[in-house]
Structures are given as structure tokens and as C-alpha cells.
Design an enzyme around this catalytic site. Sequence first.
Site, mmCIF file in Angstrom:
data_model
loop_
_atom_site.group_PDB
_atom_site.id
_atom_site.type_symbol
_atom_site.label_atom_id
_atom_site.label_comp_id
_atom_site.label_asym_id
_atom_site.label_seq_id
_atom_site.Cartn_x
_atom_site.Cartn_y
_atom_site.Cartn_z
ATOM 1 N N LYS B 118 32.968 18.719 4.281
ATOM 2 C CA LYS B 118 33.145 18.360 3.042
ATOM 3 C C LYS B 118 32.202 17.175 2.432
ATOM 4 O O LYS B 118 32.255 17.063 1.186
ATOM 5 C CB LYS B 118 34.699 17.694 3.350
ATOM 6 N N GLU B 203 39.914 9.971 1.167
ATOM 7 C CA GLU B 203 40.017 10.156 -0.088
ATOM 8 C C GLU B 203 41.273 9.629 -1.113
ATOM 9 O O GLU B 203 42.448 9.341 -0.411
ATOM 10 C CB GLU B 203 40.037 11.665 -0.807
ATOM 11 N N ARG B 296 34.880 32.201 1.353
ATOM 12 C CA ARG B 296 35.368 33.512 1.819
ATOM 13 C C ARG B 296 36.337 34.054 0.798
ATOM 14 O O ARG B 296 36.297 33.552 -0.309
ATOM 15 C CB ARG B 296 36.195 33.095 3.171
#
Lengths: 672, 484
Positions: B118, B203, B296
Amino acid sequence: MSNNPVFKPGMSPAEIVRKVRSLPGVAITSTGMRDAGQSDFKNRLRIHDQKTLTPHYERMDLFSAEVHGGARWHVGLLNRRESPFEETTILRERMPSVLLQTLIRETSLWGYRPYPRNVIEYVVSQVDIDVWRCFSFLNDVRNMRTICEVVMGRGLLFEPAVSFTQADWATNDYYLGVVGDMVSLCGGVDEIVLCIKDMAGVGSPERIRELIDTILQKYPDMVVQYHRHSTDGLALPALLAAAQAGARLLDAQEDSLTRFYGQAPIMSLHAYLEEAGIPVLLNRSEAGAAVQKARDWVRQYEWAESPFKGFDHNVIEHRMPGGAFPSSFEQAEAGGFLHLMPQILQVMSLYNRIVHYFDVTPGSQMTWVTCSGTVNRYAKEFGLAGVNRLIALLKKFIEEVDQDLDRLDPEEKDELMEFFVTAPGDFKNLLIGRYGKLPAGWPDDWVYQSAFGDQWEEKLAERSEDSPLDALEDEDLDTMRAELAARLEWDPSEEEFILYLMHPKDTIDMIEFREDYGQSPMVLPTSVWHSGLVRPGEKVDFRMRDKPHTVELVSVGEEHDGYITVVLRINNQTQVFSVETPNVIKTEIRMARSDSDVGSPITGSVWRLGNPRRGGIAGGDIVHEGEEIANIEAMKMENAIVAPFNGRIAQICVGLNESVVENQLLFVLEEE
Amino acid sequence: MKKIERLLVANRGVSAVRVMHTCRDRNIPTTAVYSTPDHLGYHVVMADKAVNIGEAPPAESYLNMENILQAAFQTGSDAIHPGWGFLAENADFARMVQDAGLIWVGPPPELISKLGDKAQARKMAVAAGVPIIPGTEDVNTVDDALAWLDDSGVDYPIMIKAASGGGGRGLVRVDRAEDLEQALSQARSEAEKAFGSGILILEKFILNARHIEVQILVDQSGNAVHLYERECTIQRRNQKVIEEAPSPSLDEDLRHEICGQAIALVNSIGYHSVGTVEFILDSDTGKYYFLEVNTRLQVEHGLTELTTGYDLVGLMIDVAEGKSLEITQDDVQPNRWAIEVRLNAEDPETFGPSFGTITRLRTPDGPNLRVATGIYQGASVPPYYDSLLMLIMSAGHDRERALKVMDRALGRSLRVEGVKTLKPLLMSIIRHPAFREGDFSTRFIDKNIQDLVKAFREPTAEDEILNVAKYIAEVSALGPRSWV
């Protein structure tokens, strides 16, 4: 086809009374859907079958149909698993022109204990019934006040019932006193029907003629209804005597439902009275059709009939009410003391000469529990000879020494003093006035000594003559409703709440049953309801929610590890059921129940006990509020279990890597 | 350019079955892999060949890379499609597949690896000019976290994430300073277990967030198109429950801006295959932030297939075979609304998993429906894996009509017996007035759970007949009940 009945819902009580007075003869209340089933079939007759009678009732010109109340209420929850509200909804829809009648037990309503005023008001104001027959097992008319006010206030017909028995103290003057109380409670005779409730079937024809005549001499405009059971075998002549004395309303039931302890057969009653010159308001062909219709299904209830069959003229001594007959014998059979019934009935005959009240709910239960309990105790300790010695002692006490304890031998006296030791709590409440005043005065002091032992004087001082209506504090309905909502996990309907007020535990059981088994009690034919499908290939067809359904038995397997596999075809789709038998071995999983129990929030596996900082955890460890004490993994997600308060681990109830189900007990904590 | 001759699907359930459907359309023979308890699974039934790759625990079977490669060799498969979940975003596996000379039906391994981290993904987004949520990387201790809160001026709530996470795992929300320590340790532990790495990022947590994602498709020469967005805001515990396309939260300008940002990002990094660029939209401010790229096929890809008419698995295979895109951005013209619900085998109230045997199954049918299932009547649902049983998708010319089709599918047709499913919850959600009006956030289920659960008590005719039949079964087996 008459569809303009004389009596119908919506008529005012005064109008109903005027119409009865203007009849040339008598009219009939059918008990086919309530007391008939109670007295001979233990209240097991299901609405599914009874509703087939409605098209005939609708055109039969009945005064009313007794369809509600008494023990039908409770047995509905307990055994038929149908609610009285469902029943009245069905009946209203299918026979809208028939007056629906209930039987209600003054302050006990349709339960077994006195309710305070606010509960009575709440319940009585919400039940959809036209005719309210209300009795008191003490003939304590004060206890009827709240029901009377609510019913008359709703513009419905109130029918106070005099509980009747034959006893030396039950004189005409006594009954006139009771009737007088009723007349003043109801403000006269123009808006009520007076019922003589001969619940055991003990009134000889001449006694009944004399009593009704006496009442009508004093209250010539009174509409009198005679309700009578058949137990003594003299129902028809007693009903004729009542009609000849001026009773205008009589109770009867379908001939095909008639056995021994219910009401008289309707077709026979009709013929007998007409022959005697008394016109009967009845559409005979519809009544006959109903008799025939009941014959179609009544054979499916053979299992529900009393194991003791045949009239019993001795009822005039033991006074067991018709409505209690089959259930008492059923209890005796289930308890393995059916052979002691003659002795129990004899003890009852003697018992009711010591304590005076009427053998009808809840009194009949007190009598039954006290007498059957005592006889069983004697049989166990001393055998049949002991039971006979007890009976001889009671006889001597009552018949030879005029209930003077001092005239018994000392050891006889001691033995008699034991008689009420094991009496039920309800009986003890009765003795101290919790149900109201006894009809012929309080029992002698020795009864109190026997029932309460050392505390008897205290208890005697506690005795009150107040009506429970004045003595009982109102209950907090909001709290009770919240209690039910918490149990059910939904907001209860008014109907669920009223059921709960009467019979809390049985209502919950019934609701849970219906959650599991849905409409089964309402839709299945009785043979399937009772015994299921018996042979492979056997089918049951029924309609539910306006659509047809078929369930067919494919196979019933052998029992294996406590389970039986049943294969059914449901609407052509095969479905396999694994039915648990009583032999199933269950590993008991303890669930978290109290505030100090820590349960698992989820089904998963315990992958950590303790937390990374403190390491493992053991019994006796101190933990802090909010501290993680275990972690449960489910579907790869972690769920921290935290201590709900500062405390000490009293018990760890699971092991590491053990699978747990939701709410399974993980820890017991104790406050530090 | 190399044509795939036999495709091994390294997955199970709905995901494997979905890939096999396209293979059938294209006449590509398939190989299924299965764990021992899955030997009669629906994906095994669907495949042309099937190989046992190990015992029940995922690490021994569906995550067992050697055994899967072995199965490919053994069956002559020349390509591997990972489906979604398990090894779909495992760069090491993708590399192993390629090193073994097989075709990896998915994006380049190095991008799986970079975008899967990330922190790196945020850097790539910043470099491409895509806005990101205020946050910090590489948090190890409570002090690190406190320092960042101080410096950035960000206030609680905040979100802790596994740097290498996805699919909602390793995500912990923190509302109060007191909870920070335990949350960090839980997130680290979950991250280690699920992804093999305990590196965390922090975050700002957006309270009224909506989850928007853009489907992109890129060939090996770098030709990129987007297939517009999906909205996946209805979630519980950060797992998507209901998705739809298009998003009811975007106007045309915002839609083009976000889709353009997604293309800019994938163009800047040399991505190919299908992928999804996820954004958080703050409904209070209208601002959007880059969240992550899923490298994906997504569970909810079928929505895009319904709105655009393209077969994303087919396009993935084309790209993997080295074909150039035959479609341009202008060709992509979504022309309907589509809604998907995830039918999981879970208790609809507690979300506890439910397993057992599917004793009866009737899948919905009728106009405007698509059902992707991983089960059949009689199949067992083992406790070891993801609880997804079936995806149900409905379509219509507008949202209202698509919802009506979904109501019909769930309320009138779908029947699953033997395990508990989310059906009652899904029904309550699609009938909830706020959901129908498009007024919701990612906290919708949590906020409305009581209302939603209250609406459960609505037995269907089939439940009712089953209740009656259960009574008949019991009394037929046991004789008259003692209480009767």
C-alpha cells in the site's frame, strides 16, 4: 334457511334480554365448541375440526355459542398449540351472526391467580366476545366488579353465574343472597342474564326447579340460564325442570360429542322439551347437520377421552366438576394411581365438608391436588389399608363427632392434624383470604394449624376479608411488555401480550413452538397432528394461505446414534429430516448467561488465550476492563475478547484451539 | 502470441466456476484443483480434469504453490488463472508460473508486488497525480502513530491497514486514543497471519465514505481502456455485500474525471491485464481519494459485464495470450444499471459463518438476472474457506427497475436450505428506503442493523410448509408427542 337470527352480535344487552323474555319457550347456548370438548375430550378438540360446524351454527338459531374461555384457553397454548385469538378470528369470519360466548373466572380471568384491576381492565377490554359468563368459585360477587364494569361499558352482555352445589349450607336463602349481590352489581335485571352454573351436574331435578322458582319469585323479570353437566345422569330431567320453573336459556351440545361429563345432547333436549310443551328456538335440521358433521371427526379423538367412562351419580358427594373429570383421570393414569381413584373421590367427598367452596377452577384444582396428594402419600407409606384408615378417620370426624377434634382419640387427632400439611400454596392463600371470602365462612382453626404448623396464628392474623380487587396493587404493564419483548426479541402483539399475562411460560413455549412448526396446528388434519403419517406412501393434503399442499411419507429410518432419518416429499420435492430422539447424546455446551460470564461473540476457534503483552492467562489471574483476554478467529478474522470489568478469572471454560459456538461460555469472571 | 491450450484454475467455488464458464465458451479445456474435502465441489464437476492438491487447510492446498504447479504439469495445462482470493495477488506465485514457462493470466508479477504494497501504491498514485488520503507508512509503535497524528493534524477516527493487505483483512478502525495500542497489535497480528507481513500504515478515516472503483483493461502493448465504475459502498466489516454499476453517487463530470485518473495511473506504471482502481469518495466534501489497485479479477466484475456486454475473463485471456485490444474507449458504452448481492453462508444477524450441506437449492431465474454459483443441491459447504455461495446480479434500464428484479430474485425465487445465508439481510437492505434513494455510506449496515434485522421476520410460503413438514417428520418418527 333462516339467516335472520333472533340473536346476533351488535345487539345491546337490553335488547337481547327483551328478546329472550318475548320468546314463547327457551333458547339454547351450544357448548359444542368449548365445554363439551373440555368435559369429555380434555379440551383437545381442535379449531381445525370445530370450524366445520360453523355453517350450521350460523343458521341454527342459537342463543349463543360458547367457544372461548375456561380451560380451553390454557390447553390451547399447552396442547393444541393454537391461540384463542386465532380461534375467535376464524369463528367470527365463518359465523358472523352468532353471539360468541366465553367463560371467565372473575379475578383469575383465564389464568389461575387473582389479577389486579389494571390487568383485568386491559385484558377484558380487548377480547372480541359478545357474551361474558363470569363465575366465582367462592360466589364472591365483589370479585366480578371490574369485569362487569368493562363488559357492560363496552355494551356487551354480562352474565353473572351462581356456582351451584348441593350442600346443607347451600340453601335458597344463601343463593338469593348471591343473586341479590349480582343484581345490585349490575344495576338491575334488565341488561343481564343470570346463570345457574351446575358445573358438577349435581342438581336434582326438584332442587333445580325449587331454586329457579325461588329466584324468579323474587326477580320475576330475570332471564335465567341453566348450565349443567351430565355426570349424575340426570341432565335431561333437570333441564326440563329448569325450563318448567321459568329458565329461558339452556346449555346443550352436539349429540355425537356427548359422552358423560359434558352438556345434554341438543337433539334429545329439543325433542324432550317440545314433547313437554315447551317450544325451543332451534333450527332442528341444521342442528342435526352439525351433529352429523361432528361425527365425521370425533372418532379421531378417542385418545383424548377420559379413561374413566360412564355416569357417576356419586358426583353428588365428591362434586368433581365435569370439566375436570377427564384431566384428573388422565393425571391419575399418567401418575400410575388410577386404581386409587375411588378412594380419592371418597376423600374429596369428605374434604368438602370441612372446607366450603365450590369445586370449580381454581378451587377444583386445590381439592384435587390436596386429596390426590394425601391419598398417594398414604398409599405409599401404609398401602391401601392406610388409605382406608384415613377415610374411616375422616368419616368418624365428620359423621360421628361433628368435627369436634377433642372428641377424637389423641393419636387420631394427631393424624388428622397432618391432613393439610402438604396442601398446595394456592390452598394456603385461600385460607388467608387471598381469593376473597369463603361462601360458608372460614374453616375451623385446626385447619390453619394443620396447614401452617407453628406459624398458624400469624397466618390467621394475616387473613383478610377484602376482595383481591381491593387488595392487589396494579401491575406495571409496560415493564411486563418489555420483559416479553426481550424474551421474544420482537415487539409483541397485543394478543401475544395478553396470552403472556395469563400464562407467561406456556405462552413463550407456544410461540416458540409456532416459530418452529408454523401453521401445523391450524392446517393439519387431526390424525396427522396426533400420530403423523404412518405408512410409506401415505399422504396428507391440506390448504395453507389459499394454496394446496401435499406432504407424503417416503420412509422412516431406524434409530441411529439418537437420530431417525425421515424422508418426506413436500409438494413433490424430496426432503430429508434428521429427527432427534430422546436417546440422543448431547455434549452440553455451556452458554454465557450472567453479567460475569464472558461469551464468544461469534462461532469460531479460540486461537489465543490471554494477549501478546501478558502472554497466557490462567484461573485466578487479575484482568482489567477492556483488556484482551482471548481471541477468536472466524473466517480468517480476529475477534478480541475483552474483560467486561476489572476482576479475577474464576474459571476458564474453553481450551486453546477449541471450536466454540456463538455465546458459548469462555470465562467466568468475579469482581475483585 | 501464444494460444492457451489448457487452463488450470487455481481456485475453488464461485470464482473457479466463473473462469471455467468462459473457457467453455472458448473451447479451452480446464483443470480444476481441489482440497480433499472439496473433491465433489462444483468447480470439480465443471472442470474437464481435476487434481487433488492437498488437505483442507488453505496453506496445504489452495495456497500450496508447488502442488498447483505440479498439477498443471501433470495435466498438460499451459496457463494458470488464479480467480480471486487465494493466490490471485501473490507475486511470487505469478513469477513461479512464468518461470515454469506457463502463461500467467493476470498482470505482471512485479506490479502485483508493488501495487500490493500500500505504501508503494500510494507513491505511484502521487507520482501519477492521483489524490491520496492523508496517511503515514511504516508504523511500528504507538509512538510512531502518535507522532504522525501530531504532525499531520489528522484527528480520530483513523484506520490501520496492513501494508500488503486487501479484501478487508488487517483493517482496524480506531476511534479513541485509548484503543490505539490494542488496535495496532490486532492489525499487526492479522496482517501477519493473512499476508505474511506485519507492516502497517495509518490513514485518516473518512466518516461518510462511499466506495467507488474503476474497471480498467490494458493489453501488453499498453493500450488501455476503462469500463467505467462500480460502487461498492454497502459493506460490513469492510467486506463488500452489495455492489452496483454505475455509481449513483457520481455525476457525469466526476465520473469522467475519476475514470481518467484510473487510466492515468495504470498508463504511468506499465500495467496490463484487468485491474481495478479503487477510490474513496467523501460524501461530505465531494472529494475523492485513491485507495488501492486490485491486480486481479474482482468478485463484482460481472456488473461491468452486464452494463457493457464484455466478457472480462475472455479479455483477460486475450491479453495473456498477447492479443492487442480490439476495443477502443469509444466502443465502451454502458447502457443499463446492474446490482449484485453476495450470498454468503453466514448468519444474517451475527455474521457468524454457517457450514453444512445444501439440502435444497433453487436459484432465481427470469428476465434480467445473472446467477454465478459455486454450489449445487447436495453440495457441502466446508468450514475452511470463504463463505461466498453465490452471486446474484440483476439488471434494468434504471436503478429502480434493477432493484425490482433483485427483489423478485431474492424474495420469490431464491431458496437455500441447509446453511444460513445473508438472504434476509440482503432483502432488508434492498428494501430499505435510504438504500433505495441512494443515500448511504460504508457504515450503512452498522448504522441500520436494528431496522434491518427487524425486517427479517417475514416467513415465506416455503418456510411455512417446511415448518409443517418438520412437525410431520417428528411426529411420524416419534409417535404422538407427550404434550399433545
